[in-house]
Every structure is written in structure tokens, then in C-alpha cells.
Design a protein around this motif. Structure first.
Motif, PDB file in Angstrom:
ATOM      1  N   ALA A  55       4.015  -0.467 -13.262  1.00 56.49           N
ATOM      2  CA  ALA A  55       3.150  -1.927 -13.667  1.00 56.49           C
ATOM      3  C   ALA A  55       3.927  -2.900 -14.187  1.00 56.49           C
ATOM      4  N   ASP A  56       5.331  -2.912 -14.347  1.00 56.14           N
ATOM      5  CA  ASP A  56       5.689  -3.481 -15.824  1.00 56.14           C
ATOM      6  C   ASP A  56       6.418  -5.052 -14.597  1.00 56.14           C
ATOM      7  N   ARG A  57       6.561  -4.027 -12.676  1.00 52.35           N
ATOM      8  CA  ARG A  57       7.077  -5.086 -11.928  1.00 52.35           C
ATOM      9  C   ARG A  57       6.161  -6.634 -12.174  1.00 52.35           C
ATOM     10  N   SER A  58       6.635  -7.316 -11.280  1.00 49.06           N
ATOM     11  CA  SER A  58       5.845  -8.911 -11.600  1.00 49.06           C
ATOM     12  C   SER A  58       5.611  -9.494 -10.188  1.00 49.06           C
ATOM     13  N   TYR A  59       4.028  -9.258 -10.182  1.00 51.22           N
ATOM     14  CA  TYR A  59       3.647  -9.657  -8.420  1.00 51.22           C
ATOM     15  C   TYR A  59       2.532 -10.488  -8.858  1.00 51.22           C
ATOM     16  N   ALA A  60       3.242 -11.663  -7.669  1.00 45.21           N
ATOM     17  CA  ALA A  60       2.899 -13.139  -7.225  1.00 45.21           C
ATOM     18  C   ALA A  60       1.267 -12.967  -6.573  1.00 45.21           C
ATOM     19  N   GLU A  61       1.021 -11.657  -5.904  1.00 46.95           N
ATOM     20  CA  GLU A  61      -0.028 -11.117  -5.311  1.00 46.95           C
ATOM     21  C   GLU A  61      -0.382  -9.800  -6.304  1.00 46.95           C
ATOM     22  N   GLY A  62      -0.474  -9.898  -7.687  1.00 44.39           N
ATOM     23  CA  GLY A  62      -0.782  -8.156  -7.868  1.00 44.39           C
ATOM     24  C   GLY A  62       0.201  -6.997  -7.653  1.00 44.39           C
ATOM     25  N   PRO A  63       0.323  -6.138  -8.385  1.00 44.47           N
ATOM     26  CA  PRO A  63       0.317  -4.840  -8.848  1.00 44.47           C
ATOM     27  C   PRO A  63      -0.238  -4.150  -7.255  1.00 44.47           C
ATOM     28  N   PRO A  64       0.804  -3.480  -5.715  1.00 42.24           N
ATOM     29  CA  PRO A  64       0.458  -3.240  -4.937  1.00 42.24           C
ATOM     30  C   PRO A  64      -0.666  -0.945  -5.293  1.00 42.24           C
ATOM     31  N   SER A  65      -1.438  -1.407  -4.633  1.00 37.72           N
ATOM     32  CA  SER A  65      -2.151  -0.092  -3.940  1.00 37.72           C
ATOM     33  C   SER A  65      -1.381   1.519  -4.547  1.00 37.72           C
ATOM     34  N   ILE A  66      -1.776   2.578  -5.323  1.00 36.06           N
ATOM     35  CA  ILE A  66      -1.526   2.859  -4.983  1.00 36.06           C
ATOM     36  C   ILE A  66      -2.334   5.062  -5.008  1.00 36.06           C
ATOM     37  N   GLY A 119      -4.141  -1.348 -16.125  1.00 41.67           N
ATOM     38  CA  GLY A 119      -4.272  -2.185 -14.477  1.00 41.67           C
ATOM     39  C   GLY A 119      -3.753  -1.986 -12.948  1.00 41.67           C
ATOM     40  N   LEU A 120      -3.697  -0.125 -13.072  1.00 37.29           N
ATOM     41  CA  LEU A 120      -3.005  -0.380 -11.261  1.00 37.29           C
ATOM     42  C   LEU A 120      -4.781  -0.309 -10.618  1.00 37.29           C
ATOM     43  N   ARG A 178       0.819  -1.461  -0.059  1.00 39.21           N
ATOM     44  CA  ARG A 178       0.082  -0.170   0.081  1.00 39.21           C
ATOM     45  C   ARG A 178       0.804   0.951  -0.117  1.00 39.21           C
ATOM     46  N   ILE A 179       1.088   1.884  -1.342  1.00 37.08           N
ATOM     47  CA  ILE A 179       1.990   2.619  -1.566  1.00 37.08           C
ATOM     48  C   ILE A 179       0.871   4.393  -0.904  1.00 37.08           C
ATOM     49  N   HIS A 180       1.709   4.639  -0.628  1.00 37.67           N
ATOM     50  CA  HIS A 180       0.962   6.802  -0.683  1.00 37.67           C
ATOM     51  C   HIS A 180       2.387   8.172  -0.318  1.00 37.67           C
ATOM     52  N   ILE A 181       2.221   8.688  -2.143  1.00 32.71           N
ATOM     53  CA  ILE A 181       2.736   9.345  -2.229  1.00 32.71           C
ATOM     54  C   ILE A 181       2.312  10.879  -2.096  1.00 32.71           C
TER      55      ILE A 181
END
Length: 468
Positions: free
Chosen positions: A201-212, A239-240, A179-182
Motif C-alpha cells: 500500500a505504501d508504494r506509488s502506482y501510476a495505475e493504482g495498487p495491484p490486486s492481491i 485501500g487495497l 495481479r498477485i496471488h500468494i
């Protein structure tokens, strides 16, 4: 190491067709001058410059020691700027006005870099002399400012270098966070964030991308909302999970009709922890479980004020930094101009600005075509506005209070931050940016004290550092 990919790096390139389409989609989404001065005591107009016909035949900036004949007119214009400033400093306003008129007549906005810079300083000096108060508003439309800002981002490496390097520091610090907050101070049009979103988005995530979640700050709520809509659309296309929250920074004004400065947001946490800097009614909230990054690109200098008695002008900024520190961000990125334009002494400030912008204008001269309309917009609107602020304004109305890296380093350490070294890849990536899109030998990068400096011909112009 997780890094920004080349696709993200070139996203904002003015020379690459497909990345430019991505950016477009993002925005479519929603004589000896001292002798002449002597004659000004009795003559309203100076004589025509004897070197007028050589006006456009000076040497290229890559040749630091051109023949004297080619230096004369540049030296003439520079000395007129200095002499006019000295007259203002001494209080000889009548002669200063005539000197400024002479400078305005001699300097062309369409000549070489020395001509164009002299023209901008002539405008600033004339504005200072014409106004009964040194706090004067700028007559620049929001459309012109937006256009010049986007041109600055496209035709110079300065903003891209700052954004790219700060993004890499943020990406490294947020590795593995779900869970990312900028918190982005002074978001403007949000051009920094598409490459970062692309990299995530280009990273590989086992659980899907993080929320931003990005909290974007600014002084124009409509601009912030349009920026949020564009970023939301862009993130959705990747898809984020993304949210954008606008945070309006109130405008503080020293007097009716004066220029404005940015107030500082009240910082709180949803859980009630952390500290606060009780300066305005605006608020920022950090939700439980979020990992926080704070981005200060070309922002901190706006929070400095005039020195008063025992206060060096940094009291409110120090309170703000301490409040940020209390929120325990994993990284705070700081990018600033490597300049000293905050002296209360007008003459010293002008001399520093003259040296700094001489180098900036020379870099534009060497890297853009002679008749570039983008360069003209950058110089006359964006850089011209900065020069006018530094030269024509005094007191609390002055915003462009640039300081060198040592000052920011001291302020960050005093607030309890430690330097977070930028990665070697961040330096390599900045070098790649210059090589691909600004292939001039004049631009130089250097890693000093774990921070990266971008300069032109051995003069540092911008710095980026990260802290925790």
C-alpha cells in the motif's frame, strides 16, 4: 529496490505503542545422577538434591564457562534426562518411570532456563512412559495454543524473522506485478501478512495498487475464516483490492485417538495446465494472469513421514514440491528450524532436541524478565508441545520432523528449483529487527549460501531461503 518500510517492520512490535495498536486493530477486526540411578533399583524415591538451595543461582547464559559449583545442578538435570531416555531405549521401563519421577520432582517450571527445560522434558518423558501407545493426543485447548502462538510472535524474534525475511523475498519477486496471488501454507492467524500489505500500500502506482489474493491453508476452517475477515478488514483500511480464500487441508489420522498430521492439497490450475499431486480432495486454483508466490514458513517438515524400506519419508513431500514447481511460481519461500529432530532412533532424536531447546530456552532467559508470563506460556504450551511431540510420539503421529537446511536445499533442487538469493537489504532489515526489538548480543545473523540464518550464541536456530 522496493522494500518493506520501517513502519511495516515495526508493525508487530511489542514495545512500540502505535504499531501495537495496528496489530490490535488487526486482531480485533473480526548428586551424580548415575549413582542415584543405582539406588532407584531398590528405592521408589531419590534423596533430596544436595544443591537444592543453590537452585536459582546459576550463572547468566552469557557466561559460557561458569564455576563448577554453579554447573552441578544443571548437569544433574540434563544427565537425568539422558539417563531416563537411555533406560527407555533399553526397555527398562520400570526404572525409567522412577527416573522420570525423580526428574519431575527436581525440575521446576519457574526456575532458570535449565530447570524449566528439564521440567518440559520430564513432562514429555512421563507422557511417553504413561501412554500404552506412543501416539498420544495433546491436552491443550485451542485458546491456550492461540495465546501461546501470539506470545511467541511477540517475545521472540523467531517468527518475525521468518515472516519479515520471507515477505521481503516475496516483495522483491512481485515487483511490477498487477495481479498477485500468494499460496500460504499453514496460515494460522495470518500475522505474517499485515506488514506485506502495508508495504504494498505504501508504494506509488501510476495505475493504482495491484490486486492481491491470498489462499490460506490450515486444518481449522473457523480459524481460517476469522483470519480472512481480519485481513480483509485490514487491507480495506489500506485501500487495497484484496481477497482471501480459505483452503482446508484434511487431517490424516493413523488411528482413533492418535495425533494428526497434515495431508497435502491437490494442486490444479484454472486453465488446466500445470501438474497435480493427487493426494487429497482439496484444491487450489490459479487464475489466468495472476503471478504466484508460494509461502512455506515452518510447514514443509510437517509433510515428512517415517522412513519405510526404500522411501526416506519424503515421497509425498517430493510430489507436492514437483506440483508446486509445475505451477511456475516466481518465488517459493522456505523457513524452517535449523535442527535434526526426524531420526527414527528415539535416543538420537532426544539428544538433538535437548541440545536445540537448551539454546532456545537460554535465549528466552537472557531476553525476558524472570517472571514473564508470556515466556511461561511460550515455554510450557508452544515449545512444550513441540518437545512432547518429538519425545513422546512415534510413527505417523509425529509432526515436528525438523531437518537442517541441507535437507531442504536437496529436496528443493531435486524438485527442479534453483536458489533465489535473498537480497542484502533482507539481511540488513533482519539486523534492524534485532537491534530495535531484541537488543541482545546473543542473537546472531549470517548469510550462508544466499540464505539467512538466525542463531543464538553461535548456534543456528532458524533458516530462511527463497527459490524459483
Amino acid at each position: 529496490m522496493q522494500t518493506l518500510q520501517i513502519q511495516s517492520l515495526t508493525l508487530l512490535s511489542p514495545h512500540s505503542a502505535s504499531p501495537l495498536l495496528t496489530l490490535n486493530q488487526y486482531f480485533l477486526c473480526h548428586q551424580n545422577p548415575l549413582e542415584m540411578l543405582g539406588s532407584l533399583k531398590s528405592h521408589e524415591e531419590g534423596e533430596q538434591d544436595p544443591d537444592h538451595h543453590n537452585h536459582h543461582h546459576r550463572s547468566h547464559p552469557h557466561h559460557p564457562n561458569p564455576p563448577h559449583a554453579f554447573l552441578s545442578l544443571s548437569a544433574h538435570a540434563r544427565q537425568l534426562v539422558i539417563s531416563c531416555a537411555e533406560l527407555i531405549h533399553r526397555g527398562d521401563i520400570s526404572t525409567a518411570r522412577r527416573t522420570a519421577s525423580l526428574l519431575s520432582a527436581a525440575a521446576s517450571p519457574h526456575g532458570d532456563s535449565a530447570d524449566r527445560l528439564a521440567h518440559q522434558f520430564a513432562r514429555a518423558l512421563s507422557l511417553r512412559l504413561a501412554s500404552p501407545s506412543p501416539s498420544v493426543p495433546f491436552d491443550t485447548s485451542s485458546e491456550a495454543l492461540q495465546s501461546s502462538y501470539l506470545s511467541l510472535n511477540q517475545v521472540t524474534p523467531f517468527l518475525r524473522f521468518a515472516h519479515l525475511t520471507a515477505n521481503q523475498a516475496i516483495l522483491d519477486a512481485l515487483h511490477g506485478c498487477r495481479r498477485i496471488h500468494i499460496l500460504d501454507l499453514d496460515t494460522s492467524h495470518g500475522v505474517q501478512w499485515p506488514p506485506l500489505l502495508q508495504a504494498i500500500a505504501d508504494r506509488s502506482y501510476a495505475e493504482g495498487p495491484p490486486s492481491i489474493r491470498i489462499t490460506g491453508t490450515g486444518t481449522d476452517l473457523d480459524v481460517l475464516r476469522r483470519t480472512g475477515d481480519r485481513l480483509q478488514t485490514f487491507a480495506h483500511s489500506l485501500g487495497l483490492q484484496f481477497q482471501f480464500h480459505p483452503l482446508l487441508l484434511p487431517i490424516s489420522s493413523t488411528s482413533p485417538g492418535s495425533s494428526t498430521s497434515t495431508s497435502i492439497p491437490l494442486i490444479t490450475t484454472a486453465a488446466g495446465g500445470g501438474g497435480s499431486s493427487n493426494l487429497t480432495s482439496s484444491s487450489f486454483q490459479l487464475h489466468p494472469g495472476e503471478t504466484l508466490a508460494v509461502n512455506c514458513v515452518l510447514f514443509l517438515h510437517k509433510l515428512l513421514k517415517d522412513s519405510r524400506h526404500e522411501d526416506d519419508g519424503s515421497r509425498e513431500l517430493r510430489a507436492f514440491l514437483q506440483a508446486v514447481k509445475a505451477m511456475n511460481p516466481v518465488v517459493v519461500t522456505v523457513a524452517e528450524r535449523e535442527a535434526s529432530h526426524n531420526s527414527p532412533n528415539f535416543l538420537q532424536r532426544l539428544m538433538e532436541a535437548l541440545d536445540y531447546y537448551t539454546v532456545v530456552f537460554e535465549s528466552l532467559e537472557a531476553t525476558l524478565p524472570p517472571k514473564s508470563q508470556e515466556r511461561l506460556a511460550v515455554e510450557q504450551v508452544w515449545l512444550g508441545r513441540e518437545i512432547e511431540d518429538i519425545v513422546a510420539r512415534e510413527g505417523e503421529g509425529r509432526r515436528e520432523r525438523h531437518e537442517r537446511f541441507e535437507r531442504w536445499e536437496g529436496l528443493m533442487r531435486d524438485a527442479g528449483f534453483s536458489n533465489l538469493p535473498l537480497s542484502p537489504f533482507a539481511l540488513s532489515q533482519a539486523k534492524l529487527l534485532l537491534r530495535l526489538h531484541y537488543p541482545s548480543e546473543g542473537y546472531q545473523l549470517e548469510m550462508v549460501r544466499d540464505s539467512i540464518f538466525l542463531g543464538w550464541q553461535n548456534k543456528a536456530l532458524f533458516s530462511v531461503s527463497s527459490w524459483h
